[in-house]
Scaffold this motif. Structure first.
Motif, PDB file in Angstrom:
ATOM      1  N   ILE A 110       0.836  -1.201   0.000  1.00 52.67           N
ATOM      2  CA  ILE A 110       0.000   0.000   0.000  1.00 52.67           C
ATOM      3  C   ILE A 110       0.871   1.252   0.000  1.00 52.67           C
ATOM      4  O   ILE A 110       0.538   2.253  -0.643  1.00 52.67           O
ATOM      5  N   LEU A 111       2.019   1.191   0.664  1.00 50.54           N
ATOM      6  CA  LEU A 111       2.917   2.343   0.679  1.00 50.54           C
ATOM      7  C   LEU A 111       3.507   2.581  -0.704  1.00 50.54           C
ATOM      8  O   LEU A 111       3.631   3.716  -1.163  1.00 50.54           O
ATOM      9  N   ILE A 114       0.643   4.125  -2.832  1.00 47.69           N
ATOM     10  CA  ILE A 114       0.323   5.534  -2.596  1.00 47.69           C
ATOM     11  C   ILE A 114       1.488   6.435  -2.981  1.00 47.69           C
ATOM     12  O   ILE A 114       1.278   7.527  -3.524  1.00 47.69           O
ATOM     13  N   SER A 115       2.724   5.985  -2.757  1.00 50.23           N
ATOM     14  CA  SER A 115       3.849   6.857  -3.105  1.00 50.23           C
ATOM     15  C   SER A 115       3.943   7.030  -4.623  1.00 50.23           C
ATOM     16  O   SER A 115       4.191   8.125  -5.119  1.00 50.23           O
ATOM     17  N   LEU A 116       3.688   5.947  -5.366  1.00 44.98           N
ATOM     18  CA  LEU A 116       3.708   6.074  -6.825  1.00 44.98           C
ATOM     19  C   LEU A 116       2.568   6.966  -7.306  1.00 44.98           C
ATOM     20  O   LEU A 116       2.741   7.799  -8.197  1.00 44.98           O
ATOM     21  N   LEU A 117       1.410   6.805  -6.668  1.00 44.23           N
ATOM     22  CA  LEU A 117       0.274   7.655  -7.049  1.00 44.23           C
ATOM     23  C   LEU A 117       0.629   9.125  -6.862  1.00 44.23           C
ATOM     24  O   LEU A 117       0.367   9.972  -7.722  1.00 44.23           O
ATOM     25  N   MET A 118       1.238   9.435  -5.716  1.00 44.70           N
ATOM     26  CA  MET A 118       1.602  10.825  -5.439  1.00 44.70           C
ATOM     27  C   MET A 118       2.617  11.339  -6.447  1.00 44.70           C
ATOM     28  O   MET A 118       2.546  12.480  -6.887  1.00 44.70           O
ATOM     29  N   LEU A 119       3.563  10.477  -6.818  1.00 43.65           N
ATOM     30  CA  LEU A 119       4.550  10.884  -7.821  1.00 43.65           C
ATOM     31  C   LEU A 119       3.870  11.173  -9.155  1.00 43.65           C
ATOM     32  O   LEU A 119       4.104  12.218  -9.772  1.00 43.65           O
ATOM     33  N   PHE A 120       3.003  10.260  -9.590  1.00 36.37           N
ATOM     34  CA  PHE A 120       2.360  10.424 -10.890  1.00 36.37           C
ATOM     35  C   PHE A 120       1.466  11.659 -10.906  1.00 36.37           C
ATOM     36  O   PHE A 120       1.431  12.403 -11.883  1.00 36.37           O
ATOM     37  N   VAL A 121       0.733  11.867  -9.794  1.00 37.95           N
ATOM     38  CA  VAL A 121      -0.145  13.041  -9.722  1.00 37.95           C
ATOM     39  C   VAL A 121       0.696  14.313  -9.770  1.00 37.95           C
ATOM     40  O   VAL A 121       0.396  15.255 -10.505  1.00 37.95           O
ATOM     41  N   SER A 122       1.792  14.346  -9.000  1.00 37.30           N
ATOM     42  CA  SER A 122       2.637  15.541  -8.966  1.00 37.30           C
ATOM     43  C   SER A 122       3.308  15.784 -10.306  1.00 37.30           C
ATOM     44  O   SER A 122       3.528  16.923 -10.705  1.00 37.30           O
ATOM     45  N   LEU A 134       4.678   1.168 -15.382  1.00 33.54           N
ATOM     46  CA  LEU A 134       5.813   1.699 -14.621  1.00 33.54           C
ATOM     47  C   LEU A 134       5.845   1.095 -13.209  1.00 33.54           C
ATOM     48  O   LEU A 134       6.895   0.675 -12.716  1.00 33.54           O
ATOM     49  N   THR A 138       8.629  -1.606 -11.478  1.00 31.06           N
ATOM     50  CA  THR A 138       9.316  -1.217 -10.253  1.00 31.06           C
ATOM     51  C   THR A 138       9.316  -2.333  -9.214  1.00 31.06           C
ATOM     52  O   THR A 138      10.346  -2.636  -8.619  1.00 31.06           O
ATOM     53  N   PHE A 206      -4.128   1.564  -6.945  1.00 29.27           N
ATOM     54  CA  PHE A 206      -3.777   2.953  -6.657  1.00 29.27           C
ATOM     55  C   PHE A 206      -3.403   3.726  -7.914  1.00 29.27           C
ATOM     56  O   PHE A 206      -3.721   4.899  -8.040  1.00 29.27           O
TER      57      PHE A 206
END
Lengths: 261, 289
Positions: A110-111, A114-122, A134, A138, A206
């Motif tokens: 889950i971490l 969410i971290s990949l989601l945040m990267l992609f969104v940013s 991607l 990973t 995610f």
């Protein structure tokens, strides 16, 4: 000396525990009853229904496309990583490299999701097949690298030296000696990557975005609001496929000569 | 000198594909989680400008504290149950004949190869109010017709043990396989009762395997999301569910980030302790050798 029976009983009980749910699921996939409450006779109706669900086949295709491409890329990246880790094992760079490869293995899914989601969104990347690809590369990369590295460490390095002594260049030695010996490890790593990719739900969920549906995402929405018998049938098919894959990988990773065993 | 530079260059060339990939898609995003936890949310489900401590302050909400506490005790209990099952199983595996050992290992690993969602779903069907387990329990008089088997922390623990048990058995078996069982017999000969011999000789002997097994259950269990989502119900929610809710239900990425920071810290704590224990134990042994 009299040995306690207790550990043996625990083992047998644990094996029953491991297989009970799977067994019930397979049996219920042939059950004519809709809610699996009781046995209403043998039926293949759920399998037939399954074949008339285009959404499932679409999801299966998406899953396959992602799994194949993610496996290909992660096998290349993971194998070079393992080769570097093995060859320059004492360098400082490889220690950082190893840490970087090892960490994703212990990171809860889950971490990572969410971290990949945040990267992609940013980064403004649109969520979809590309981001799923991607993400899958990973988490597959580390597993491939570990499997290939284990194989490399089992190597008899004298074979490589013999090849050098006989006048073969670095590239020839790699192509003719190391790669053929490494091949089972690469295949096993690739198979593991493929299975992990096909299996993954959390990370995919995610980073998938609303448009793209893989098989596990489809299964999840079927569990949440679908019909259980269809999932039973689908699960049984997947089980059979997984067993076939496991049997195949066992055969591939088994050493061919007796002396190695 | 030139060959040294060339060798270094080749190393960098071989290392960079995987290194850069993981730096960009693993290390960087993990750092992002910390950064986003300190950002305000914007109303469009994205991340706003400026920096704030609001998200971290919101973690003090008793609702969140409850969930954190539940996550810890569910994971702890799951780990304890897994280990206490895996130790006798690992012991048996290390002692049976080669042929049986291969068969047993295969049998233990196969369920782990089946789709994770499907395994959880299978339990959901088993524990269903009209499912087989309920009927057997009611038939035996062990449960009333109204006793709920699903949607509570106990169901989460049961399914977690089911999911993580193979991961515990394998490292413990690997350690037990290297254990010298003559030590156990020596302890018995010297008059130790079976339980005492087991506790003072066998368990310390497989210490390393125990530690690995512990991390293999505890860490994924702390980050559990699907299991509590499918069989936990509102009373079985864990940190993972709260993170997912912030992402998918109200699209508040910064608050999800703050919760993820808590989870990262919860995961790092046992890892660091394990590393520390290994280091501490390693040194005197190295001297003895």
């Amino acid at each position: 000396m009299r040995r306690s029976r207790f550990p043996f009983i625990v083992t047998v009980a644990a094996l029953l525990f491991l297989y009970l749910p799977i067994l019930v699921l397979v049996v219920n996939s042939f059950n004519a009853s809709r809610f699996g409450g009781g046995w209403r006779g043998f039926s293949l109706v759920w399998y037939i229904r399954l074949f008339h669900e285009p959404a499932i086949w679409q999801a299966a295709r998406t899953t396959l496309i992602i799994a194949l491409s993610a496996t290909a890329v992660s096998v290349i990246l993971g194998t070079t990583a393992a080769l570097a880790l093995h060859r320059y094992s004492k360098s400082r760079l490889q220690r950082a490299h190893f840490a970087l490869i090892y960490m994703p293995l212990v990171m809860p899914e889950i971490l990572m999701g969410i971290s990949l989601l945040m990267l992609f969104v940013s980064a403004g990347l649109p969520l979809g097949l590309g981001t799923i690809f991607l993400a899958h590369v990973t988490f597959c990369l580390s597993f491939v690298a570990m499997v290939v590295l284990a194989r490399l460490q089992d190597f008899d390095e004298s074979v490589i030296e013999a090849s050098r002594d006989l006048g073969a260049g670095g590239w020839t030695t790699f192509r003719k000696i190391r790669l053929p010996l490494l091949w089972p490890g690469i295949l096993a790593g690739g198979l593991l990557a493929f299975t992990l990719s096909v299996d993954d739900f959390v990370i995919t969920f995610f980073v998938a975005g609303p448009g793209s549906t893989t098989l596990p995402i489809r299964i999840y929405s079927m569990i949440k609001h679908g019909s259980p018998p269809l999932i039973n049938a689908l699960s049984t098919i997947l089980l059979v496929l997984t067993f076939a894959a496991v049997a195949l990988s066992q055969r591939l990773s088994r050493p061919k000569t007796k002396e190695a065993a | 000198m030139r060959t040294e530079i060339r060798s270094k260059l080749r190393e960098v060339l071989m290392t960079s594909p995987s290194f850069l990939w993981l730096a960009a898609l693993f290390a960087l995003p993990t750092a992002f989680v910390f950064a986003i936890a300190l950002r305000p949310a914007n109303p469009f489900g994205g991340v706003g400008r400026g920096w704030t401590l609001d998200n971290l302050e919101r973690l003090a909400d008793p609702l969140y504290l409850d969930v954190v506490w539940r996550t810890l005790w569910i994971s702890g209990l799951t780990t304890l149950i897994c280990l206490s099952l895996a130790v006798p199983i690992g012991y048996v595996l290390a002692r049976v004949s080669r042929k049986w050992r291969g068969i047993c290992l295969m049998l233990i690993v196969i369920p782990f190869w089946t789709n994770f969602l499907i395994r959880v779903f299978a339990w959901k069907a088993l524990l269903h109010p009209e499912g087989p387990v309920k009927r057997v329990l009611v038939g035996l008089g062990l449960a009333g017709p109204q006793t709920p088997l699903l949607y509570n922390p106990a169901a989460v623990i049961l399914v977690s043990v089911y999911t993580f048990l193979p991961f515990t058995i394998l490292p413990i078996y690997a350690a037990a396989d290297k254990f010298d069982f003559q030590l156990l017999e020596a302890a018995r000969d010297l008059g130790a009762r079976p339980w005492r011999a087991f506790r003072t000789v066998f368990l310390p002997g497989i210490r390393r395997g125990l530690l690995t097994a512990l991390l293999f259950v505890l860490i994924p269990s702390l980050g559990s999301y699907i299991i509590p989502d499918l069989v936990g119900g509102p009373n079985g929610e864990m940190l993972g569910n709260k993170i997912a809710q912030r992402v998918f239900v109200d699209r508040n990425l910064p608050e999800a980030g703050a919760l993820s920071v808590v989870l990262i810290l919860a995961v790092l704590a046992p890892l660091v302790v394990a590393l520390f224990l290994e280091r501490k134990k390693e040194k005197p042994e190295a001297i003895l050798r």
